[in-house]
Design a protein around this motif. Sequence first.
Motif, PDB file in Angstrom:
ATOM      1  N   SER A 138       0.865  -1.428  -0.076  1.00 23.72           N
ATOM      2  CA  SER A 138      -0.024   0.286   0.092  1.00 23.72           C
ATOM      3  C   SER A 138       1.216   0.976  -0.150  1.00 23.72           C
ATOM      4  N   ALA A 139       1.751   1.434   0.613  1.00 23.21           N
ATOM      5  CA  ALA A 139       2.568   2.858   0.341  1.00 23.21           C
ATOM      6  C   ALA A 139       2.668   2.818  -0.568  1.00 23.21           C
ATOM      7  N   GLY A 140       3.756   1.644  -0.857  1.00 14.93           N
ATOM      8  CA  GLY A 140       4.622   1.725  -2.254  1.00 14.93           C
ATOM      9  C   GLY A 140       4.200   1.882  -3.336  1.00 14.93           C
ATOM     10  N   THR A 366      -1.675  10.861   2.267  1.00  9.48           N
ATOM     11  CA  THR A 366      -2.418  11.620   3.472  1.00  9.48           C
ATOM     12  C   THR A 366      -3.451  11.043   3.506  1.00  9.48           C
ATOM     13  N   LEU A 367      -4.482  11.225   2.597  1.00  8.40           N
ATOM     14  CA  LEU A 367      -5.761  11.146   3.395  1.00  8.40           C
ATOM     15  C   LEU A 367      -6.306   8.934   2.319  1.00  8.40           C
ATOM     16  N   LEU A 368      -5.089   8.309   1.616  1.00  7.10           N
ATOM     17  CA  LEU A 368      -5.924   7.095   0.959  1.00  7.10           C
ATOM     18  C   LEU A 368      -5.602   6.361   2.183  1.00  7.10           C
ATOM     19  N   PRO A 369      -4.224   6.759   2.842  1.00 11.72           N
ATOM     20  CA  PRO A 369      -3.626   5.455   3.883  1.00 11.72           C
ATOM     21  C   PRO A 369      -4.470   5.328   4.967  1.00 11.72           C
ATOM     22  N   HIS A 370      -4.917   6.755   5.246  1.00 12.72           N
ATOM     23  CA  HIS A 370      -5.948   7.250   6.260  1.00 12.72           C
ATOM     24  C   HIS A 370      -7.200   6.289   6.379  1.00 12.72           C
ATOM     25  N   LEU A 371      -7.874   6.617   5.396  1.00 16.59           N
ATOM     26  CA  LEU A 371      -9.018   5.609   4.697  1.00 16.59           C
ATOM     27  C   LEU A 371      -9.043   4.115   4.670  1.00 16.59           C
TER      28      LEU A 371
END
Length: 499
Positions: A138-140, A366-371
């Motif tokens: 996900s981070a990559g 920012t938004l995608l990792p949080h969600l």
Amino acid sequence: MEKPRQSRAGLWNINFGFFGIQIGFALQNANMSRIFQSLGEDIEKLPGLWVAAPLTGLLVQPIVGHLSDRTWLGRLGRRRPYFLAGAVLAAIALFVMPQSPSIWFAATMLWILDASLNVSMEPFRAFVGDMLRVDQHSAGYAVQTAFIGAGAVAGSLFPMLMEAIGVSNVAPPGEIPDTVRYAFWFGGLALFLSVMWTVIATSEYDPARMATFETPGGSDEPAVRALASRSHGAGLGWAAAGVCVILIQREFALLREVLLLGALLIGYGIATSAAIALARRGKEKNMLSAIVGDFAGMPPVMKRLAMVQFFSWSALFVMWINTTPIVAQYHFGTTDAASAAYQTAANWVGVLFAVYNGVAAFAALTLLPHLSRRIGQARTHIAGLACGAIGYGSFFLIRDPVQLVASEIFIGAFWASVLAMPYAILASSLPQSKLGVYMGLFNIFVVVPQLLVATVMGSIMQALFPGEPIYTMAFAAGTLVIAAAAMMRVSALTNKSPS
């Protein structure tokens, strides 16, 4: 055995080349309709000229993916030879494109440019999976999306920046403005240098080391043996569908580009029958049977994501083709491609595209990792698709071109999700040794909808709303609603939090 965890610098180096690749795509997406119209093409014929882009992706990406899975060139590695070759060819195409003396020369250069960008891009998708642990997927892909957004911002703003420093933004009829010319030249240089960064700053795991990370299911033989058990009915069915499309085109006098769709269906039918015949003869080591067999044996998650991709990219291609003529006609009051108002509108589209790409870069980190941590990757993507539908639909309500920035914010959230979430979901479900070919095959569901838009949308516009391109935005909004509904099936299948 688990792969080593990559640092932030490692994530940067692995993905930085995508910054330059996306500069190339952004210059193409924001300016090719402008170039074609500046050279004298009618708006109804734009989709047919754009057909080169998705067609090259359809043909190139599965082949490059299959080959890159099997490549090892010593210190240059597995995927990086393709990054480098594609970057060199794309940079050359970007330098030559603004010199186009005719529409057909420009269309040919678009074909070469898109093929070259695809040669670089497809292995980059697999490269993230090669280099990262499952819990970093996900981070990559989020970092990759951020570079895609940043590169697209740069590419989209180049023409306006050229005008800001005094470069002429107006050209005589049949010529391309200097702002576009210089933007393509700077873009070619930036593309080459950023890809070289990744080539030099990274080193890939050699085949022996990669084998220790392997997951089950990586061999070609099972897929080819399964293909051998199939009848030739599937191939004949695809070919028959192609013949029907050609007959419909002739019966209803549709645009000639529809013939290409029929030819592609016939071609796939012939390729399927040939692959089955080779598999039945026990020839398990041929590329055609391996690719067709892998396509037929896609993992369940990939099959469901394919439907989502199909409708998502239909909407995106409508936007890339039609935003410039829509904004020029409905927000700047002109349909004359040689006018100063049209060129101003085209530059404003570059700004709008920069906005949605900038939002995508920010949202990816920012938004995608949080969600995705809170509600899961699949539900996050559903929310992103809904944002896209709102953004497209708002074009009908807004007439002040400045207020279209709000539309692009919603579209930016959608774009971030499209670039990150499907790949993060997919990468963890694929065998390590087939990441290249499966990522290439997944691109079919990015390309086929673009081909349909390029071949059919012109006929639909001509028949239902000639000279009214804004109605294509309603079509795009509707396809994203369907994509969100299809994504619910993926959510039901995964039903788990992201890694």
